[in-house]
Design a protein around this motif. Structure first.
Motif, PDB file in Angstrom:
ATOM      1  N   UNK A  66     -49.208 -57.146 -53.327  1.00 42.07           N
ATOM      2  CA  UNK A  66     -49.151 -56.898 -52.218  1.00 42.07           C
ATOM      3  C   UNK A  66     -50.707 -56.003 -51.968  1.00 42.07           C
ATOM      4  N   UNK A  67     -50.804 -55.615 -52.566  1.00 37.49           N
ATOM      5  CA  UNK A  67     -52.270 -54.406 -52.462  1.00 37.49           C
ATOM      6  C   UNK A  67     -53.226 -56.137 -52.545  1.00 37.49           C
ATOM      7  N   UNK A  68     -52.932 -56.919 -53.556  1.00 35.45           N
ATOM      8  CA  UNK A  68     -53.883 -58.198 -53.164  1.00 35.45           C
ATOM      9  C   UNK A  68     -53.722 -58.918 -51.733  1.00 35.45           C
ATOM     10  N   UNK A  69     -52.691 -58.951 -51.797  1.00 32.07           N
ATOM     11  CA  UNK A  69     -52.175 -59.775 -50.440  1.00 32.07           C
ATOM     12  C   UNK A  69     -53.134 -59.255 -49.018  1.00 32.07           C
ATOM     13  N   UNK A  70     -52.636 -57.596 -48.643  1.00 28.57           N
ATOM     14  CA  UNK A  70     -53.270 -57.321 -47.657  1.00 28.57           C
ATOM     15  C   UNK A  70     -54.333 -56.099 -47.804  1.00 28.57           C
ATOM     16  N   UNK A  71     -54.525 -55.378 -48.495  1.00 23.25           N
ATOM     17  CA  UNK A  71     -55.846 -54.305 -48.961  1.00 23.25           C
ATOM     18  C   UNK A  71     -56.562 -55.160 -49.680  1.00 23.25           C
ATOM     19  N   UNK A  72     -57.031 -55.882 -50.589  1.00 23.77           N
ATOM     20  CA  UNK A  72     -57.955 -55.967 -50.868  1.00 23.77           C
ATOM     21  C   UNK A  72     -58.739 -56.452 -50.477  1.00 23.77           C
ATOM     22  N   UNK A  73     -59.950 -56.817 -50.856  1.00 22.33           N
ATOM     23  CA  UNK A  73     -61.535 -57.818 -49.839  1.00 22.33           C
ATOM     24  C   UNK A  73     -61.336 -58.893 -50.521  1.00 22.33           C
ATOM     25  N   UNK A  74     -60.694 -59.774 -49.276  1.00 23.53           N
ATOM     26  CA  UNK A  74     -60.605 -61.524 -49.001  1.00 23.53           C
ATOM     27  C   UNK A  74     -60.838 -62.014 -47.678  1.00 23.53           C
ATOM     28  N   UNK A  75     -61.856 -63.360 -48.279  1.00 21.28           N
ATOM     29  CA  UNK A  75     -62.147 -63.465 -47.166  1.00 21.28           C
ATOM     30  C   UNK A  75     -61.485 -64.504 -46.302  1.00 21.28           C
ATOM     31  N   UNK A  76     -59.990 -64.845 -47.393  1.00 20.60           N
ATOM     32  CA  UNK A  76     -58.953 -65.598 -46.317  1.00 20.60           C
ATOM     33  C   UNK A  76     -58.258 -65.434 -45.084  1.00 20.60           C
ATOM     34  N   UNK A  77     -58.122 -65.700 -44.214  1.00 23.54           N
ATOM     35  CA  UNK A  77     -57.424 -65.555 -43.203  1.00 23.54           C
ATOM     36  C   UNK A  77     -55.361 -65.500 -43.646  1.00 23.54           C
ATOM     37  N   UNK A  78     -54.744 -64.061 -43.126  1.00 23.08           N
ATOM     38  CA  UNK A  78     -53.809 -64.323 -43.286  1.00 23.08           C
ATOM     39  C   UNK A  78     -53.076 -64.320 -41.999  1.00 23.08           C
TER      40      UNK A  78
ATOM     41  N   UNK B  68     -44.674 -56.385 -57.723  1.00 19.52           N
ATOM     42  CA  UNK B  68     -44.918 -56.572 -56.224  1.00 19.52           C
ATOM     43  C   UNK B  68     -45.922 -55.662 -55.631  1.00 19.52           C
ATOM     44  N   UNK B  69     -45.998 -54.590 -56.160  1.00 18.58           N
ATOM     45  CA  UNK B  69     -47.436 -53.781 -55.217  1.00 18.58           C
ATOM     46  C   UNK B  69     -48.245 -54.332 -55.585  1.00 18.58           C
ATOM     47  N   UNK B  70     -48.850 -54.042 -56.479  1.00 16.95           N
ATOM     48  CA  UNK B  70     -49.967 -54.903 -57.229  1.00 16.95           C
ATOM     49  C   UNK B  70     -50.333 -56.156 -56.212  1.00 16.95           C
TER      50      UNK B  70
ATOM     51  N   UNK C 232     -54.142 -44.947 -55.856  1.00 17.71           N
ATOM     52  CA  UNK C 232     -55.542 -45.617 -57.174  1.00 17.71           C
ATOM     53  C   UNK C 232     -56.383 -46.430 -56.547  1.00 17.71           C
ATOM     54  N   UNK C 233     -55.688 -47.216 -56.278  1.00 19.11           N
ATOM     55  CA  UNK C 233     -57.451 -48.492 -56.019  1.00 19.11           C
ATOM     56  C   UNK C 233     -58.255 -48.387 -54.799  1.00 19.11           C
ATOM     57  N   UNK C 234     -57.984 -47.235 -54.046  1.00 14.08           N
ATOM     58  CA  UNK C 234     -58.845 -47.473 -52.449  1.00 14.08           C
ATOM     59  C   UNK C 234     -58.983 -46.047 -52.063  1.00 14.08           C
ATOM     60  N   UNK C 235     -57.753 -45.252 -52.355  1.00  9.93           N
ATOM     61  CA  UNK C 235     -57.948 -43.494 -52.692  1.00  9.93           C
ATOM     62  C   UNK C 235     -57.527 -42.928 -51.116  1.00  9.93           C
ATOM     63  N   UNK C 236     -56.604 -44.397 -50.652  1.00  6.28           N
ATOM     64  CA  UNK C 236     -55.583 -42.897 -49.579  1.00  6.28           C
ATOM     65  C   UNK C 236     -54.208 -44.325 -49.412  1.00  6.28           C
ATOM     66  N   UNK C 237     -53.336 -43.275 -48.638  1.00  8.28           N
ATOM     67  CA  UNK C 237     -52.162 -43.685 -48.584  1.00  8.28           C
ATOM     68  C   UNK C 237     -51.609 -44.135 -47.200  1.00  8.28           C
TER      69      UNK C 237
END
Length: 321
Positions: free
Chosen positions: A27-39, A23-25, A237-242
């Motif tokens: 939501x990371x991919x949805x909200x944090x990971x760079x993507x051109x897709x709008x949410x 679940x954490x990964x 871990x992946x982006x360096x901030x909490x």
């Protein structure tokens, strides 16, 4: 029997761990990971007030005027390097009648430097140079993740230095919308160049943890705990901030510059109470304007003339002229 219970308990714990990590990964991919897709965020639609403010014909005419003006301008793409080595880019518009004043306009989540044309035109007409950065992970800038303003705060210190040292600007304002508002609030707690005279935050959130928890509740009908905490660990871990450390409300407590908080009273994406709490926490010369009928970042649409007058009064007071 005892051994069997231990194995069952271990299996349950392991299943929960795997589930939460997945679940954490996600939501990371949805909200944090760079993507051109709008949410499609909760509360991100146009309010009834904004939709009915102008007739379709009037709105179209206004949009055409802004678009025509924007096309005539000669924006230069400029570049700096971030503290962690990213190439960050911005669109820079030098005023034909230089006044020594500049504004850095900060876009929102999944936005880019080509946005905010109306406020860009207004600032230009008041004699300002305009700098519109692409946040890390957005537009032309490098970056594999979205920092929600936290790592970007140091980028804005560098953009401010770019204006003061390379563009010869004497007076700078930071003006952000939504995520951009949180960005300039976070930057306000840093050591900015003395040329920076004030901060304008339109629809900014308190902390990344609170904003993402708010979205999680309405978009997925899930409680924040423990999903947000797990996603925060993965983000660290992946982006360096909490999510908890990425705090505009804590940063603004360190700010010594004049501050203008703008928020719509119908904002469902970033609840209005967040703007009020940020204002209460601020210790500098401050002002808050809650705009009746305005949804998220709609204050300029709902009350354009009053917005412009508020800005002019704020600049004058901040600069001391």
């Amino acid at each position: 029997m005892k051994k069997r219970i231990i194995w069952i308990a271990t299996g349950i714990i392991l299943a929960i761990f795997i589930g939460l990590t997945a679940a954490g990964n996600y939501f990371y991919n949805v909200a944090i990971n760079r993507s051109q897709e709008s949410v499609e965020l909760h509360g991100g639609g146009e309010s009834v007030t904004a939709a009915t403010l102008l007739s379709e014909k009037e709105e179209q005419k206004k949009l055409e005027e802004i678009t025509a003006w924007t096309k005539k301008q000669k924006f230069e793409v400029v570049e700096i390097k971030s503290e962690d080595g990213l190439r960050l880019k911005a669109r820079f518009l030098k005023n034909e009648q230089p006044s020594g004043k500049a504004v850095i306009l900060a876009h929102g989540y999944k936005g880019n430097s080509e946005q905010m044309p109306g406020i860009t035109k207004f600032y230009y007409e008041q004699g300002y140079d305009i700098l519109k950065p692409d946040a890390r992970g957005h537009g032309l800038s490098e970056g594999d993740y979205i920092g929600y303003g936290w790592h970007d705060r140091k980028d804005y210190v560098r953009w401010s230095k770019f204006l003061s040292e390379e563009a010869g600007v004497d007076e700078i304002f930071l003006h952000g919308f939504s995520m951009g508002a949180a960005t300039v609030l976070m930057a306000s707690g840093e050591e900015l160049p003395e040329e920076v005279k004030g901060i304008i935050a339109d629809s900014g959130y308190t902390t990344v943890l609170e904003e993402l928890s708010h979205q999680l509740k309405y978009m997925y009908n899930l409680p924040a705990f423990p999903v947000m905490q797990v996603t925060s660990v993965i983000t660290n871990i992946r982006a360096g901030y909490t999510f908890a450390e990425a705090s505009a409300i804590d940063s603004v407590a360190k700010n010594k510059l004049p501050l203008l908080i703008i928020h719509g009273d119908k904002d469902a994406l970033v609840p209005t109470e967040m703007g009020k709490r940020i204002f209460e926490k601020a210790n500098s010369d401050k002002e808050i304007w809650i705009v009746p009928g305005a949804g998220h970042t709609e204050a300029y649409t709902i009350a354009e003339q009053e917005y412009q007058e508020k800005l002019k009064a704020f600049w004058t007071k901040a600069i001391g002229k």
